[in-house]
Design a protein around this motif. Sequence first.
Motif, PDB file in Angstrom:
ATOM      1  N   ASN A  69       0.839  -1.242  -0.082  1.00 20.21           N
ATOM      2  CA  ASN A  69      -0.004   0.042  -0.023  1.00 20.21           C
ATOM      3  C   ASN A  69       0.866   1.154  -0.088  1.00 20.21           C
ATOM      4  O   ASN A  69       2.106   1.271   0.048  1.00 20.21           O
ATOM      5  N   VAL A  70       0.189   2.403   0.173  1.00 18.82           N
ATOM      6  CA  VAL A  70       1.067   3.494   0.164  1.00 18.82           C
ATOM      7  C   VAL A  70       0.902   4.226   1.341  1.00 18.82           C
ATOM      8  O   VAL A  70       1.348   5.544   1.446  1.00 18.82           O
ATOM      9  N   ASP A  71       0.603   3.879   2.414  1.00 18.20           N
ATOM     10  CA  ASP A  71       0.641   4.389   3.652  1.00 18.20           C
ATOM     11  C   ASP A  71       1.756   4.982   4.028  1.00 18.20           C
ATOM     12  O   ASP A  71       1.946   6.103   4.347  1.00 18.20           O
ATOM     13  N   ALA A  72       2.959   4.269   4.280  1.00 19.14           N
ATOM     14  CA  ALA A  72       4.161   4.803   4.618  1.00 19.14           C
ATOM     15  C   ALA A  72       4.722   5.749   3.650  1.00 19.14           C
ATOM     16  O   ALA A  72       5.274   6.803   3.741  1.00 19.14           O
ATOM     17  N   THR A  73       4.348   5.626   2.093  1.00 20.10           N
ATOM     18  CA  THR A  73       4.942   6.485   1.226  1.00 20.10           C
ATOM     19  C   THR A  73       4.309   7.995   1.496  1.00 20.10           C
ATOM     20  O   THR A  73       5.062   8.735   1.224  1.00 20.10           O
ATOM     21  N   LEU A  74       2.866   7.918   1.577  1.00 19.46           N
ATOM     22  CA  LEU A  74       2.437   9.236   2.009  1.00 19.46           C
ATOM     23  C   LEU A  74       2.857   9.864   3.422  1.00 19.46           C
ATOM     24  O   LEU A  74       3.028  10.989   3.304  1.00 19.46           O
ATOM     25  N   LYS A  75       3.136   8.978   4.521  1.00 19.88           N
ATOM     26  CA  LYS A  75       3.511   9.676   5.640  1.00 19.88           C
ATOM     27  C   LYS A  75       4.863  10.279   5.559  1.00 19.88           C
ATOM     28  O   LYS A  75       5.092  11.314   6.016  1.00 19.88           O
ATOM     29  N   GLY A  76       5.649   9.522   4.751  1.00 18.09           N
ATOM     30  CA  GLY A  76       7.141  10.011   4.504  1.00 18.09           C
ATOM     31  C   GLY A  76       7.128  10.693   3.337  1.00 18.09           C
ATOM     32  O   GLY A  76       8.482  11.323   3.203  1.00 18.09           O
ATOM     33  N   ALA A  77       6.265  11.194   2.454  1.00 22.40           N
ATOM     34  CA  ALA A  77       6.343  11.951   1.287  1.00 22.40           C
ATOM     35  C   ALA A  77       7.657  11.566   0.518  1.00 22.40           C
ATOM     36  O   ALA A  77       8.336  12.096  -0.101  1.00 22.40           O
ATOM     37  N   VAL A  78       7.565  10.170   0.262  1.00 23.73           N
ATOM     38  CA  VAL A  78       8.498   9.506  -0.502  1.00 23.73           C
ATOM     39  C   VAL A  78       8.124   9.576  -1.756  1.00 23.73           C
ATOM     40  O   VAL A  78       7.216   8.803  -2.480  1.00 23.73           O
ATOM     41  N   GLN A  79       8.526  10.681  -2.604  1.00 27.27           N
ATOM     42  CA  GLN A  79       8.250  11.204  -3.813  1.00 27.27           C
ATOM     43  C   GLN A  79       6.586  10.973  -4.412  1.00 27.27           C
ATOM     44  O   GLN A  79       6.451  10.685  -5.260  1.00 27.27           O
ATOM     45  N   LEU A  80       6.078  11.397  -3.208  1.00 24.03           N
ATOM     46  CA  LEU A  80       4.503  11.614  -3.193  1.00 24.03           C
ATOM     47  C   LEU A  80       4.317  12.494  -2.417  1.00 24.03           C
ATOM     48  O   LEU A  80       4.344  12.257  -0.943  1.00 24.03           O
TER      49      LEU A  80
END
Length: 453
Positions: A69-80
């Motif tokens: 999923n993108v949960d950690a991606t969104l929390k960490g602003a990982v190129q998103l």
Amino acid sequence: MAREIRINAFDMNCIGHIQQGLWTHPRDQSTQYRNIHYWTKLAKKLEEGLFDGVFFADVLGAYDVYGGNVDATLKGAVQLPVNDPSLLIPAMAAATTHLGFGVTCNLTYEPPFSFARRMSTLDHLTGGRIGWNIVTGYLDSAARATGLSGQMAHDDRYDLAEEYMSLVYKLWEGCWEDDAVVNDRERRIYADPAKVHRVLHDGRQYKVDALHLAEPSPQRTPVLYQAGSSTRGRLFAATHAECVFVNGQSMSGVRAIVDDIRGQAVKLGRQASDIGVFMGATIITGRTEAEAREKFEDYKAHVDVEAALVHASASMGIDFAKYEMDEPIQTGNTQAIVSNVEAMTRTAGPTWTKRKLIEQMVLGSRQAPLVGSAEQVADALMAWTENADVDGFNLSRTVTPECFEDFIELVVPILQERGVYKTAYRDGVYREKLFGHARLPQSHTAAQYRHGA
């Protein structure tokens, strides 16, 4: 005579680029990425420092491999979130005179006809300062976002890219002759129809019957960047690239990649000097080593390990959320960035773990930082150019913009004193500044598509 070191700023139109978590540092300004003045100010600063260019990374798709999923991606602003980098370039070009712009565009999801026009437009608007980083993508999420069930296999993407390149070369190089535009007001003739030629292409992936809509731009074909280090990627680079972007943990490993790409290029009829190699570098410097080390420890306190794993999962095609810290990683046949998996295996051995990976990501990525006084940094950069045969460096941002400001203020004067960094820009378009000629040479594969070739 010592080789002149080339320098690009390596950036992205987003908050968290390579060094994950550093956007939380109180001096970091990357959350201003939506403000055009943030980018024009950066462009002016880079030109003051005589940087050759700014190299924009980009992705289509979200990092959803880690945990599925993108949960950690969104929390960490990982190129998103991430915005389109190409739209920054006209404003940055208007604020500067010499700075070059390398922009990443994914050919897998771009119709070649409209893409070719956009590159020609940018070349016109920048006065011949545009470059294209050729990528084929590595995210299944990007494929699904564009209506596909999943991405193509790694080597199949390069087969697609070969046809794509032949088609854009036909548009850029073969459609309009150099003297097609006459701009004759008295005779009411802007372009001579006899010197504008229809492009016909009937290939496996594309069928095109069209005129290139843009008249010849200063460079015609943009400066061509490419970043593939896999076996298939190196062949593609040897065929098409003018600037190759590499990463590496050892001088010997980088030297082997550079020698291989240049050797293959020579076999294809090109000159070894036709290819400039830029190595990724993360630099933390100060007036003394102690000052640099103190800054490094300060930065480390803001690293986001989970965000770093998010980025690694996407780039390697491995869900690290599934693994315990010391459980051996099963690499399998990844369709992501094959060279990243190969590099980790070379570094940590065939059986490596999440703990070993995290140990390498001391600043939020696998790119080992170079930490030292300005003199030590200058020594290291010169050693890399001599021993690994690289031409320059793409400087990853850490805390922005101070990472670039530190390099300009502290390291550039030392490199200039040593005679390995320019004291003024050369005249001409981007390709002239880098290679001494405005258009692709006759030895490049694109030359076969020129009218009358």
